[in-house]
Design a protein around this motif. Structure first.
Motif, short mmCIF file in Angstrom:
data_model
loop_
_atom_site.label_atom_id
_atom_site.label_comp_id
_atom_site.label_asym_id
_atom_site.label_seq_id
_atom_site.Cartn_x
_atom_site.Cartn_y
_atom_site.Cartn_z
N UNK A 63 0.84 -1.20 0.00
CA UNK A 63 0.00 0.00 0.00
C UNK A 63 0.87 1.25 0.00
N UNK A 64 1.92 1.25 0.85
CA UNK A 64 2.81 2.41 0.91
C UNK A 64 3.57 2.59 -0.40
N UNK A 70 2.17 6.72 -6.62
CA UNK A 70 1.14 7.68 -6.99
C UNK A 70 1.61 9.11 -6.75
N UNK A 71 2.24 9.35 -5.62
CA UNK A 71 2.76 10.68 -5.29
C UNK A 71 3.84 11.09 -6.29
N UNK A 73 4.23 9.98 -9.36
CA UNK A 73 3.61 10.24 -10.66
C UNK A 73 2.95 11.61 -10.68
N UNK A 74 2.26 11.95 -9.60
CA UNK A 74 1.61 13.27 -9.52
C UNK A 74 2.65 14.39 -9.53
N UNK A 75 3.73 14.17 -8.78
CA UNK A 75 4.80 15.16 -8.73
C UNK A 75 5.39 15.38 -10.12
N UNK A 76 5.68 14.29 -10.82
CA UNK A 76 6.25 14.40 -12.16
C UNK A 76 5.28 15.08 -13.12
N UNK A 77 4.00 14.76 -12.99
CA UNK A 77 2.98 15.38 -13.84
C UNK A 77 2.93 16.89 -13.59
N UNK A 78 2.92 17.28 -12.32
CA UNK A 78 2.86 18.71 -11.98
C UNK A 78 4.13 19.43 -12.45
N UNK A 79 5.29 18.79 -12.30
CA UNK A 79 6.53 19.40 -12.76
C UNK A 79 6.51 19.59 -14.28
#
Length: 156
Positions: A63-64, A70-71, A73-79
């Protein structure tokens, strides 16, 4: 009172049973049954507990890991979005600079054209004035008289 005391005394066996603080045999409660001194059955319970603990730890770790991925992927997407936005703004600024430079060149050309026309007019006026002076000088040389300029004074 004895039950409370026996619950306090019940512990998992240590690696060296001779160092136990009590003289009684080790006991462990499981459900409604009591196991006294039977270490093979106790080991079975421990291995089941170990297996359960291992399985739960794997679930938690999965789970971790999933959340970390997920975090990330989101970070890379936002960058990436921020970089695209910065590049777009940079391109817009470069286009504005280019347009401003073109306007500057147009303004400079217009100013040069106007100044050139003004210079030409001044040069032409100068030539005309010089020609007029030369004509008058010829006239003076021919007649020998300086032309008189009249000044009208107003008397009040």
């Amino acid at each position: 009172m004895e039950q409370v005391y026996s619950r306090q005394e019940s512990t998992l066996p240590t690696s060296k049973p001779g160092r136990s603080s009590s003289a009684r045999p080790m006991t462990m409660e499981v459900g409604d049954r009591r196991w006294k001194g039977n270490y093979s059955q106790l080991n079975v319970l421990e291995t089941k507990a170990d297996a359960w603990e291992k399985a739960e730890m794997e679930k938690v770790n999965k789970w971790y890991e999933k959340m970390k991925a997920s975090i990330l992927a989101r970070e890379n997407e936002k960058k990436l979005q921020a970089k695209v936005k910065m590049d777009r703004k940079k391109k817009e600024l470069e286009q504005k600079i280019k347009r401003t430079q073109e306007l500057y060149q147009v303004n400079i050309a217009r100013i040069d054209h106007i100044a050139g026309g003004a210079r030409a007019q001044v040069d032409e006026k100068r030539r005309n004035d010089e020609l007029q002076i030369k004509r008058k000088a010829r006239k003076i040389r021919a007649s020998g008289k300086v032309p008189v300029t009249c000044f009208f004074f107003r008397m009040t």
